[in-house]
Design a protein around this motif. Structure first.
Motif, PDB file in Angstrom:
ATOM      1  N   ASP A 169       0.804  -1.216   0.000  1.00 10.11           N
ATOM      2  CA  ASP A 169       0.000   0.000   0.000  1.00 10.11           C
ATOM      3  C   ASP A 169       0.839   1.268   0.000  1.00 10.11           C
ATOM      4  O   ASP A 169       0.282   2.367   0.007  1.00 10.11           O
ATOM      5  CB  ASP A 169      -0.941   0.011   1.215  1.00 10.11           C
ATOM      6  CG  ASP A 169      -2.222  -0.757   0.959  1.00 10.11           C
ATOM      7  OD1 ASP A 169      -2.452  -1.171  -0.193  1.00 10.11           O
ATOM      8  OD2 ASP A 169      -2.998  -0.950   1.922  1.00 10.11           O
ATOM      9  N   GLY A 170       2.133   1.133   0.008  1.00  4.77           N
ATOM     10  CA  GLY A 170       3.005   2.296   0.010  1.00  4.77           C
ATOM     11  C   GLY A 170       4.452   1.856   0.094  1.00  4.77           C
ATOM     12  O   GLY A 170       4.763   0.659   0.005  1.00  4.77           O
ATOM     13  N   PRO A 171       5.377   2.794   0.275  1.00  5.35           N
ATOM     14  CA  PRO A 171       6.794   2.438   0.376  1.00  5.35           C
ATOM     15  C   PRO A 171       7.080   1.643   1.642  1.00  5.35           C
ATOM     16  O   PRO A 171       6.275   1.622   2.576  1.00  5.35           O
ATOM     17  CB  PRO A 171       7.493   3.802   0.415  1.00  5.35           C
ATOM     18  CG  PRO A 171       6.470   4.731   0.980  1.00  5.35           C
ATOM     19  CD  PRO A 171       5.153   4.245   0.438  1.00  5.35           C
ATOM     20  N   VAL A 172       8.227   0.973   1.663  1.00  5.51           N
ATOM     21  CA  VAL A 172       8.643   0.246   2.857  1.00  5.51           C
ATOM     22  C   VAL A 172       9.026   1.249   3.931  1.00  5.51           C
ATOM     23  O   VAL A 172       9.957   2.051   3.766  1.00  5.51           O
ATOM     24  CB  VAL A 172       9.830  -0.688   2.562  1.00  5.51           C
ATOM     25  CG1 VAL A 172      10.318  -1.362   3.842  1.00  5.51           C
ATOM     26  CG2 VAL A 172       9.443  -1.730   1.521  1.00  5.51           C
ATOM     27  N   GLU A 173       8.298   1.215   5.036  1.00  6.35           N
ATOM     28  CA  GLU A 173       8.568   2.058   6.198  1.00  6.35           C
ATOM     29  C   GLU A 173       8.297   1.222   7.437  1.00  6.35           C
ATOM     30  O   GLU A 173       7.249   0.567   7.527  1.00  6.35           O
ATOM     31  CB  GLU A 173       7.667   3.305   6.191  1.00  6.35           C
ATOM     32  CG  GLU A 173       7.934   4.235   5.018  1.00  6.35           C
ATOM     33  CD  GLU A 173       6.951   5.399   4.955  1.00  6.35           C
ATOM     34  OE1 GLU A 173       7.257   6.364   4.236  1.00  6.35           O
ATOM     35  OE2 GLU A 173       5.898   5.332   5.621  1.00  6.35           O
ATOM     36  N   PHE A 174       9.197   1.238   8.388  1.00  3.25           N
ATOM     37  CA  PHE A 174       9.096   0.350   9.541  1.00  3.25           C
ATOM     38  C   PHE A 174       8.537   1.072  10.760  1.00  3.25           C
ATOM     39  O   PHE A 174       8.896   2.227  11.036  1.00  3.25           O
ATOM     40  CB  PHE A 174      10.460  -0.244   9.873  1.00  3.25           C
ATOM     41  CG  PHE A 174      11.017  -1.109   8.786  1.00  3.25           C
ATOM     42  CD1 PHE A 174      10.467  -2.364   8.520  1.00  3.25           C
ATOM     43  CD2 PHE A 174      12.073  -0.678   7.998  1.00  3.25           C
ATOM     44  CE1 PHE A 174      10.963  -3.163   7.506  1.00  3.25           C
ATOM     45  CE2 PHE A 174      12.583  -1.479   6.984  1.00  3.25           C
ATOM     46  CZ  PHE A 174      12.022  -2.723   6.741  1.00  3.25           C
ATOM     47  N   ASP A 175       7.665   0.381  11.491  1.00  2.00           N
ATOM     48  CA  ASP A 175       7.190   0.923  12.761  1.00  2.00           C
ATOM     49  C   ASP A 175       8.206   0.604  13.860  1.00  2.00           C
ATOM     50  O   ASP A 175       9.284   0.056  13.595  1.00  2.00           O
ATOM     51  CB  ASP A 175       5.792   0.395  13.095  1.00  2.00           C
ATOM     52  CG  ASP A 175       5.741  -1.125  13.307  1.00  2.00           C
ATOM     53  OD1 ASP A 175       6.789  -1.740  13.570  1.00  2.00           O
ATOM     54  OD2 ASP A 175       4.635  -1.692  13.216  1.00  2.00           O
ATOM     55  N   GLU A 176       7.879   0.941  15.100  1.00  2.00           N
ATOM     56  CA  GLU A 176       8.845   0.784  16.189  1.00  2.00           C
ATOM     57  C   GLU A 176       9.210  -0.675  16.453  1.00  2.00           C
ATOM     58  O   GLU A 176      10.284  -0.966  16.977  1.00  2.00           O
ATOM     59  CB  GLU A 176       8.286   1.413  17.469  1.00  2.00           C
ATOM     60  CG  GLU A 176       8.219   2.932  17.409  1.00  2.00           C
ATOM     61  CD  GLU A 176       7.772   3.542  18.728  1.00  2.00           C
ATOM     62  OE1 GLU A 176       7.471   2.762  19.658  1.00  2.00           O
ATOM     63  OE2 GLU A 176       7.740   4.778  18.825  1.00  2.00           O
ATOM     64  N   SER A 177       8.341  -1.605  16.079  1.00  2.00           N
ATOM     65  CA  SER A 177       8.635  -3.023  16.290  1.00  2.00           C
ATOM     66  C   SER A 177       9.519  -3.603  15.195  1.00  2.00           C
ATOM     67  O   SER A 177      10.049  -4.705  15.342  1.00  2.00           O
ATOM     68  CB  SER A 177       7.332  -3.830  16.362  1.00  2.00           C
ATOM     69  OG  SER A 177       6.746  -3.965  15.071  1.00  2.00           O
ATOM     70  N   GLY A 178       9.663  -2.878  14.076  1.00  2.00           N
ATOM     71  CA  GLY A 178      10.426  -3.391  12.948  1.00  2.00           C
ATOM     72  C   GLY A 178       9.556  -3.948  11.832  1.00  2.00           C
ATOM     73  O   GLY A 178      10.061  -4.467  10.839  1.00  2.00           O
ATOM     74  N   GLN A 179       8.241  -3.827  11.960  1.00  2.00           N
ATOM     75  CA  GLN A 179       7.326  -4.311  10.936  1.00  2.00           C
ATOM     76  C   GLN A 179       7.135  -3.255   9.850  1.00  2.00           C
ATOM     77  O   GLN A 179       6.935  -2.077  10.138  1.00  2.00           O
ATOM     78  CB  GLN A 179       5.960  -4.650  11.544  1.00  2.00           C
ATOM     79  CG  GLN A 179       4.887  -5.043  10.542  1.00  2.00           C
ATOM     80  CD  GLN A 179       5.239  -6.297   9.760  1.00  2.00           C
ATOM     81  OE1 GLN A 179       5.670  -7.297  10.326  1.00  2.00           O
ATOM     82  NE2 GLN A 179       5.059  -6.256   8.448  1.00  2.00           N
ATOM     83  N   ASN A 180       7.183  -3.692   8.591  1.00  2.00           N
ATOM     84  CA  ASN A 180       6.863  -2.810   7.471  1.00  2.00           C
ATOM     85  C   ASN A 180       5.380  -2.464   7.548  1.00  2.00           C
ATOM     86  O   ASN A 180       4.516  -3.303   7.301  1.00  2.00           O
ATOM     87  CB  ASN A 180       7.192  -3.510   6.157  1.00  2.00           C
ATOM     88  CG  ASN A 180       6.760  -2.708   4.933  1.00  2.00           C
ATOM     89  OD1 ASN A 180       6.473  -1.516   5.020  1.00  2.00           O
ATOM     90  ND2 ASN A 180       6.721  -3.377   3.789  1.00  2.00           N
ATOM     91  N   LYS A 181       5.072  -1.221   7.877  1.00  2.00           N
ATOM     92  CA  LYS A 181       3.687  -0.849   8.166  1.00  2.00           C
ATOM     93  C   LYS A 181       2.820  -0.721   6.922  1.00  2.00           C
ATOM     94  O   LYS A 181       1.592  -0.662   7.041  1.00  2.00           O
ATOM     95  CB  LYS A 181       3.646   0.443   8.974  1.00  2.00           C
ATOM     96  CG  LYS A 181       4.321   1.639   8.325  1.00  2.00           C
ATOM     97  CD  LYS A 181       4.390   2.798   9.306  1.00  2.00           C
ATOM     98  CE  LYS A 181       5.083   4.011   8.707  1.00  2.00           C
ATOM     99  NZ  LYS A 181       5.211   5.111   9.693  1.00  2.00           N
ATOM    100  N   ASN A 182       3.419  -0.696   5.738  1.00  2.00           N
ATOM    101  CA  ASN A 182       2.639  -0.605   4.500  1.00  2.00           C
ATOM    102  C   ASN A 182       2.523  -1.950   3.775  1.00  2.00           C
ATOM    103  O   ASN A 182       2.023  -1.999   2.648  1.00  2.00           O
ATOM    104  CB  ASN A 182       3.255   0.433   3.555  1.00  2.00           C
ATOM    105  CG  ASN A 182       3.104   1.842   4.089  1.00  2.00           C
ATOM    106  OD1 ASN A 182       2.078   2.188   4.675  1.00  2.00           O
ATOM    107  ND2 ASN A 182       4.123   2.669   3.912  1.00  2.00           N
TER     108      ASN A 182
END
Length: 410
Positions: A366-379
Motif C-alpha cells: 500500500d506504500g513504500p517500505v517504512e518500519f514501525d517501532e517493532s520493525g514491521q513494514n507498516k505498508n
C-alpha cells in the motif's frame, strides 16, 4: 530479451538506490575504513530439506539482486563498494539457523537476510540483536518474532495478523464479487506458529464479518505425505469455502486431496500460502489448481520493473522466479538503500538508516517500505491471486489486478 531485461534492471536499481541515498548522518564523510573491500551480507535459507526448492530460489534471488546492484555501480556513497553474499543453509532447523547466523556475523556480515520459516527467524533474531547486526526478514510471518522489543530485526512482508485479517476480508469480498454465498469456512493449516497465528487472525476477523469458521484442521508440513483424511473432514463439515495455509510441497498434497475427495466448496482460498501463488503451481497442481485463490504478498504485476526482474532470473537460471524469492530480492535492494543512506559499513548506522527509511518497492504493498517501532513494514499488505487458464494472475483489489476474479466453476 536478456540484454533488455538486464538494462532495465540496471537502470531501475541505479535510480532507486540513488533516490534513497545521501551522505552519512549529520552530513559527514564516509568512514575511512569504508573505502575498500566488499560489503558482506549474510543470506540464510533452507537449501536442503523439505523446503529446499524455495530456499534455493531465495538464495539465487539474493545473489541476483547483489549482482545487479554491483553492475549498476555498487554503493555510491561508499565509493562504489560492491556487495558480497555469504550464503548459509538453515536446513529448515531453528538451531542450525541460529548457529549459521552467528558464523556469518563473525565472518563480517553487516546485515542478514532470511530465512523463510518463522521458527528459524526467531532464533536468527536473537543472534542479530546480540551482535547488533541488522536482520531483514524476507519471509517469516509469525507475530511473536517482533514482540520481543528487538531493535535490529525488521520484516519486509506482512505479519501473520495482517495476512489473516486481510484473508478473511478478501474471502468475503471475493464471494460478493463472484456472486457466491459463503457463510461457513473450514480452515486447513500447517501446525507451526506460522499456520496457527495466521488462522487465529483470520478467524477473529471472519467472526466480525459474520463468517463461521470451523473445523480447524492441522497437519505437520514436514512429515505429511497425504492429506486425504484432512480433506474428508472438510467435505463432511458441509462448508461453503476452504481456507488453507501451508508451504509448497504440502500445498501440492492439498491440491491432490481436493481432486480425490472433491469437498464441493465454492471457494478455495490460500491465506499466505507457499504454493497457490507460485507460477509453477498450475502445472504441478494439475486441473484442480484452476480457480484456486491465494491472498498473499506478491510483486506488483502492473509495474514493468517486476517483469524485468522475472526475465533476468529466467535468463540466468532457466526457471521461473516464484513470488516468495522475489521478496528476498527486494530485501537486498532495501539493504543497499540503507547502505547508501548511512554511507557507512557500521551495522549500527545501517540499522539507524533502516529504521528511518522510506523505500520504493516493486512489491504490491500500500506504500513504500517504512518500519514501525517493532520493525514491521507498516505498508505491507497482501493481494489476491487466482489460477486462470493455467496462469497465476492478480485479481483483487482492483488497483493491483490484471484480471477479474472468476467463480471456481468457470
Amino acid at each position: 530479451m536478456r540484454l533488455k531485461s538486464c538494462i532495465a534492471i540496471g537502470t531501475f536499481l541505479a535510480l532507486t538506490v540513488t533516490a534513497c541515498g545521501g551522505s552519512a548522518p549529520g552530513g559527514g564523510a564516509p568512514d575511512a575504513a569504508d573505502a575498500s573491500g566488499t560489503i558482506k551480507i549474510g543470506s540464510i535459507h533452507p537449501l536442503t530439506g523439505a523446503l529446499a526448492f524455495d530456499g534455493q530460489q531465495m538464495s539465487k534471488a539474493v545473489k541476483l539482486a547483489a549482482e545487479e546492484i554491483n553492475n549498476a555501480g555498487g554503493i555510491k556513497s561508499l565509493g562504489g563498494a560492491k556487495l558480497e553474499i555469504l550464503g548459509a543453509d538453515s536446513q529448515g532447523k531453528p538451531e542450525v539457523g541460529q548457529s549459521e547466523a552467528q558464523r556469518l556475523t563473525q565472518a563480517g556480515a553487516v546485515a542478514l537476510v532470511g530465512p523463510y520459516q518463522s521458527a528459524v527467524a526467531a532464533q536468527v533474531a536473537t543472534v542479530a540483536e546480540r551482535n547488533k547486526v541488522p536482520f531483514v526478514i524476507d519471509v517469516a510471518s509469525a507475530d511473536d518474532i517482533l514482540k520481543q522489543g528487538y531493535t535490529y530485526t525488521f520484516r519486509l512482508q506482512p505479519s501473520s495478523d495482517t495476512l489473516g485479517r486481510y484473508g478473511a476480508r478478501y474471502l468475503k469480498e471475493l464471494a460478493d464479487r463472484t456472486g457466491q454465498k459463503v457463510t461457513k469456512v473450514a480452515y486447513l493449516h500447517e501446525q507451526t506458529d506460522y499456520g496457527t497465528s495466521t488462522f487465529k487472525s483470520f478467524s477473529d476477523e471472519a467472526a466480525k464479518l459474520g463468517l463461521e469458521v470451523g473445523p480447524q484442521i492441522t497437519y505437520d508440513a514436514l512429515k505429511a505425505s497425504d492429506l486425504t483424511t484432512e480433506l474428508t473432514k472438510v467435505k463432511a463439515a458441509g462448508v461453503d469455502a476452504l481456507a488453507v495455509t501451508g508451504y509448497y510441497r504440502d500445498g501440492l498434497l492439498t491440491a491432490k486431496a481436493i481432486a480425490s475427495v472433491q469437498p464441493e466448496v465454492k471457494i478455495v482460498l490460500g491465506v499466505s500460502h507457499g504454493a497457490f501463488s507460485s507460477p509453477v503451481f498450475p502445472r504441478d497442481g494439475g486441473a484442480v489448481a484452476e480457480g484456486i485463490y491465494d491472498s498473499n504478498f506478491n510483486y506488483d504485476a502492473t509495474k514493468p520493473e517486476s517483469k524485468a526482474v522475472l526475465d533476468a532470473f529466467q535468463a540466468k537460471h532457466g526457471e521461473e522466479l516464484r513470488f516468495i524469492p522475489f521478496t528476498s530480492y527486494e530485501c537486498v535492494r532495501l539493504i543497499a538503500a540503507a547502505l547508501e543512506k548511512a554511507a557507512s559499513r557500521d551495522p549500527v548506522k545501517i540499522r539507524e538508516a533502516l529504521a528511518g527509511i522510506s523505500f520504493e518497492t516493486v512489491l504490491a504493498f500500500d506504500g513504500p517500505v517504512e518500519f514501525d517501532e517493532s520493525g514491521q513494514n507498516k505498508n505491507a499488505t497482501p493481494v489476491v491471486l487466482q489460477v486462470q487458464d493455467g496462469k497465476v494472475v492478480p485479481v483483487h483489489p482492483a488497483a493491483k489486478a490484471v484480471a477479474e476474479p472468476r467463480p471456481a466453476a468457470e
